[in-house]
Motif scaffolding. Structure first.
Motif, PDB file in Angstrom:
ATOM      1  N   SER A   1       2.542   6.208   3.218  1.00 57.49           N
ATOM      2  CA  SER A   1       1.328   7.015   3.092  1.00 57.49           C
ATOM      3  C   SER A   1       1.535   8.396   3.687  1.00 57.49           C
ATOM      4  O   SER A   1       1.024   9.384   3.156  1.00 57.49           O
ATOM      5  N   GLY A   2       2.347   8.517   4.769  1.00 56.83           N
ATOM      6  CA  GLY A   2       2.637   9.829   5.328  1.00 56.83           C
ATOM      7  C   GLY A   2       3.464  10.680   4.386  1.00 56.83           C
ATOM      8  O   GLY A   2       3.115  11.821   4.088  1.00 56.83           O
ATOM      9  N   LEU A   3       4.546  10.086   3.879  1.00 57.79           N
ATOM     10  CA  LEU A   3       5.451  10.848   3.010  1.00 57.79           C
ATOM     11  C   LEU A   3       4.754  11.230   1.708  1.00 57.79           C
ATOM     12  O   LEU A   3       4.904  12.358   1.219  1.00 57.79           O
TER      13      LEU A   3
ATOM     14  N   ALA B   1      -6.581   3.556  -1.733  1.00 57.04           N
ATOM     15  CA  ALA B   1      -7.750   3.069  -0.981  1.00 57.04           C
ATOM     16  C   ALA B   1      -7.713   1.567  -0.720  1.00 57.04           C
ATOM     17  O   ALA B   1      -8.680   0.860  -0.941  1.00 57.04           O
TER      18      ALA B   1
ATOM     19  N   GLU C   1       0.829  -1.206   0.000  1.00 58.94           N
ATOM     20  CA  GLU C   1       0.000   0.000   0.000  1.00 58.94           C
ATOM     21  C   GLU C   1       0.870   1.266   0.000  1.00 58.94           C
ATOM     22  O   GLU C   1       0.669   2.166  -0.814  1.00 58.94           O
TER      23      GLU C   1
ATOM     24  N   ALA D   1       5.682  -0.585   8.717  1.00 59.49           N
ATOM     25  CA  ALA D   1       6.393   0.691   8.764  1.00 59.49           C
ATOM     26  C   ALA D   1       6.453   1.293   7.368  1.00 59.49           C
ATOM     27  O   ALA D   1       6.253   2.494   7.188  1.00 59.49           O
ATOM     28  N   MET D   2       6.678   0.431   6.368  1.00 55.91           N
ATOM     29  CA  MET D   2       6.743   0.890   4.985  1.00 55.91           C
ATOM     30  C   MET D   2       5.414   1.523   4.581  1.00 55.91           C
ATOM     31  O   MET D   2       5.376   2.576   3.931  1.00 55.91           O
TER      32      MET D   2
ATOM     33  N   LEU E   1       3.042   2.822   6.584  1.00 50.54           N
ATOM     34  CA  LEU E   1       2.810   4.081   7.309  1.00 50.54           C
ATOM     35  C   LEU E   1       3.676   5.194   6.764  1.00 50.54           C
ATOM     36  O   LEU E   1       3.200   6.291   6.467  1.00 50.54           O
ATOM     37  N   PHE E   2       4.967   4.899   6.590  1.00 50.10           N
ATOM     38  CA  PHE E   2       5.908   5.903   6.111  1.00 50.10           C
ATOM     39  C   PHE E   2       5.530   6.333   4.697  1.00 50.10           C
ATOM     40  O   PHE E   2       5.496   7.526   4.387  1.00 50.10           O
TER      41      PHE E   2
ATOM     42  N   LYS F   1       1.072  17.196  -1.325  1.00 45.41           N
ATOM     43  CA  LYS F   1       0.232  18.339  -0.951  1.00 45.41           C
ATOM     44  C   LYS F   1       0.269  19.441  -2.020  1.00 45.41           C
ATOM     45  O   LYS F   1      -0.752  20.015  -2.375  1.00 45.41           O
TER      46      LYS F   1
ATOM     47  N   ALA G   1       1.565  11.748   1.224  1.00 44.88           N
ATOM     48  CA  ALA G   1       0.616  12.834   1.482  1.00 44.88           C
ATOM     49  C   ALA G   1       1.355  14.157   1.642  1.00 44.88           C
ATOM     50  O   ALA G   1       0.916  15.203   1.161  1.00 44.88           O
ATOM     51  N   TYR G   2       2.519  14.101   2.300  1.00 43.47           N
ATOM     52  CA  TYR G   2       3.297  15.313   2.533  1.00 43.47           C
ATOM     53  C   TYR G   2       3.839  15.869   1.219  1.00 43.47           C
ATOM     54  O   TYR G   2       3.693  17.051   0.919  1.00 43.47           O
TER      55      TYR G   2
END
Lengths: 365, 309
Positions: free
Chosen positions: B100-102, B220, B39, B94-95, B97-98, B108, B104-105
């Motif tokens: 999807s966070g990165l 999604a 994901e 971790a992959m 989470l990282f 932006k 999105a960042y």
């Protein structure tokens, strides 16, 4: 053949280098400072990305820290965010203790919030005590049921619980969308998706004029009960035995399937309580985005605390602060996903750190 | 065009990113390493494609960037799981989470900006003349043809070549492979990196063929469906083709029912792929309860040379 003999046969690379790494599987306990070091390294790594995007990492981190811990408002907000993290993290820790990888806390929290809202819609006008009690029961039961839907495929059909619990997260979020846009939509809500506001009797009591609600007590009581159960009951002993050595536990006649179902019921139930506390204590109505990823953050909260219930209290406050800090950087035009990125990076360094200290550097003769 | 043809076209278009990600997962798991980061890797592939494509206008450069970024993330996973022998489940989480966070960042600044183009169509004039098949094949873009070719190549690679034999040996019994002189670590590193790069390409395909603009979290859960499809396909590239298109069909079926003016709320139709994933895996688990599932024997267990015996 002993491992000593094997090691004496030099590998290709060992012949060239004056030192070599030797793996020692017996060194399982990582030092106490390894979580702290992984947080620092994660901050450094993400600073690179922030700087690459043209911002000063110092400004961003300063903003995050002040936003989360700098004011009394920030501190209570951090505590408010720590409540669902503590409850979900505790549930996750119970499951991980016997290697049941529940990542469905997000969905379990969502259905808990939905069930609590159902109480306000179908049983309006109850007294304060009865409505809160009923919401608590419904929220816990819904979360536990959602956990059961992950446990049964695992125990009886051999389906990996990671996939099931994550798929159920998406199902729960779609169900939430359905009720807030459909049957439970507030007719007086100016067409805004969300349930009607809860009455005072349906809301959890708060501390003074802050938003800090008595869900905090739920969390602390749950931690205490869990700690006592693990230490002093037969169930806790069996759980620890399965966690330490599942094969030995099976030979000792412990019913592992039964334990998987029990831990998933507990895990889901605790996340359900978190969902109930969120709607009843914080938002006072059901709406989209009821959780900004509490269920996923709680995974790291539990892992960082090394599944220790007392450690969970510390790490959930820390990550509550990270979420609040993430919100406060929005005021300088940055996305709050910075906090999600930090969370992933912390997890990377944490699992790496847990393993790195098992290597010893040896000089080649 | 009748309903079935339309559904087939939609199934192939929605199924292609799933197929690419599933093939990536098969490469990882055939080498014995669990990869749950699909994901996050797809999101990183998608955001990289968008950023490079919007800024440079060069599609090839964008695809290469997506492949490079996800390959580097794959190297991180390989380092953690192969060299450090860390928990593969946690590294994958971790992959995700990282990633999807990165994503999105980073995304932006380009959120909502349409891409300068879509995936290039191959101009196959002679195919379009064929009835029905012409409708289906004539519409397929470059990445879809590439994914079909890849299925064939990977099938032959895994089952018909000595490289594939080495790969299967490493996934089933790394100790034996090591004794036979196969370089276990090198093979694991290579296939993990190649597999994650395919997941990045899957993300690129999602934005190029499916939703031609970046949105936060646009995959999604399709990365997770791909993780399920690896099991569903029993680690076999040919089966992966059918499984991915089947899920592509489910995905677009919900949308089509909605267009037909059904009374079922769209939220329930969108649940179909997730619920079917769980039900299919339960059915497979029940049917194969006494049979070997085709899982690589040492999947998830790190190989430690010093503990070979």
């Amino acid at each position: 053949m002993s491992s000593k003999l094997l090691n004496s046969v030099p590998a290709k690379s060992a012949r060239r280098l004056p030192i070599r790494l030797e793996y020692d599987a017996s060194r399982t306990r990582s030092p106490w400072w390894s979580p702290i070091l992984s947080i620092i390294l994660a901050l450094l790594l993400c600073a690179v990305f922030i700087a690459a995007n043209g911002m000063s990492p110092v400004t961003v981190y300063d903003k995050m820290f002040r936003g989360a811990f700098g004011t009394s408002y920030g501190i209570t907000e951090t505590m408010v965010k720590a409540i669902p993290l503590l409850l979900c993290g505790l549930g996750i820790a119970v499951a991980y203790r016997i290697s049941v990888w529940n990542i469905g806390a997000e969905g379990q929290l969502t259905v808990g919030a939905m069930a609590a809202t159902a109480v306000t819609i179908y049983f309006p006008g109850l007294s304060s005590f009865w409505s809160i009690a009923l919401m608590l029961v419904f929220g816990t039961a819904a979360g536990a049921l959602w956990g059961l839907m992950t446990a049964i495929p695992r125990t009886h059909f051999g389906v990996n619980e990671l996939i099931t619990s994550l798929m159920l997260n998406y199902v729960a979020l779609l169900a939430l969308d359905y009720v807030v846009f459909g049957p439970w939509k507030d007719p007086k809500g100016f067409n805004f998706p969300g349930s009607p506001m809860f009455t005072a009797a349906q809301s959890l009591p708060v501390l003074g004029t802050t938003r800090l609600h008595i869900g905090l007590i739920f969390g602390l009581v749950a931690v205490a009960i869990y700690y006592l159960m693990i230490r002093f009951t037969r169930w806790g002993y069996e759980l620890r035995l399965i966690g330490a050595n599942p094969t030995a536990a099976r030979y000792a006649g412990i019913h592992i399937k039964k334990h998987i179902i029990i831990v998933m019921l507990i895990s889901g139930g605790l996340a359900g309580i978190a969902g109930m506390a969120e709607v009843s204590g914080v938002t006072h109505k059901l709406m989209q985005g009821i959780s900004p990823g509490y269920g996923y953050t709680a995974i790291i909260v539990a892992w960082l605390a090394k599944l220790n219930p007392l450690g969970l209290i510390v790490t959930s406050v820390l990550f509550g602060g990270l979420i609040v800090g993430g919100y406060s950087v929005q005021t300088i035009g940055l996305p709050s996903s910075i906090s999600e990125m930090l969370q992933g990076a912390i997890l990377f360094f944490l699992i790496a750190g847990d393993m790195i200290h098992r290597f010893r550097i040896r000089r080649n003769a | 065009m009748d309903f079935t043809t339309q559904l087939l076209i939609a199934a192939i278009s929605a199924g292609t990113p799933l197929l690419l990600a599933t093939l990536g997962g098969i490469l990882n798991e055939r080498a014995g390493i669990i990869q749950l980061g699909a994901e996050g890797l797809m999101l990183m592939g998608a955001v990289t494609t968008c950023m490079v494509y919007i800024r440079s206008g060069n599609l090839l450069l964008a695809l290469l960037a997506a492949i490079a970024v996800t390959a580097v993330l794959g190297l991180v996973h390989a380092f953690l799981c192969v060299t450090l022998r860390a928990n593969q489940t946690m590294s994958g989480l971790a992959m995700t989470l990282f990633g999807s966070g990165l994503s999105a960042y980073l995304g932006k600044s380009i959120s909502g900006i349409p891409l300068p183009g879509t995936s290039p169509k191959l101009d196959l004039g002679w195919v379009k003349g064929i009835p029905v098949a012409g409708d289906i094949f004539g519409r397929m873009d470059g990445l879809t043809w590439f994914s079909l070719l890849l299925v064939l190549v990977l099938h032959l690679l895994i089952h018909r070549t000595s490289w594939g034999l080495h790969l299967r040996a490493v996934g089933d019994s790394p100790a034996t492979a090591d004794v036979m002189g196969i370089r276990v670590q090198l093979i694991r590193y290579s296939y993990i990196t190649a597999g994650t790069a395919l997941m990045g390409l899957a993300g690129a395909d999602m934005v190029l063929a499916y939703a031609p603009t970046w949105n936060e979290g646009l995959t999604a859960g399709r990365g997770w469906i791909a993780v399920g499809l690896v099991i569903f396909a029993r680690w076999n590239p040919l089966r992966a083709l059918f499984c991915a298109y089947f899920f592509g069909a489910l995905d677009s079926l919900g949308f089509r029912i909605q267009l037909l003016g059904s009374m079922i709320p769209p939220y329930f139709l969108k649940m179909i792929p997730y619920v079917v994933t769980i039900l299919v895996l339960m059915y497979l688990g029940y049917r194969n309860r006494n049979k070997p599932s085709g899982t690589p024997e040492s999947l998830g267990t790190p190989y430690i040379r010093e503990q070979r015996f």
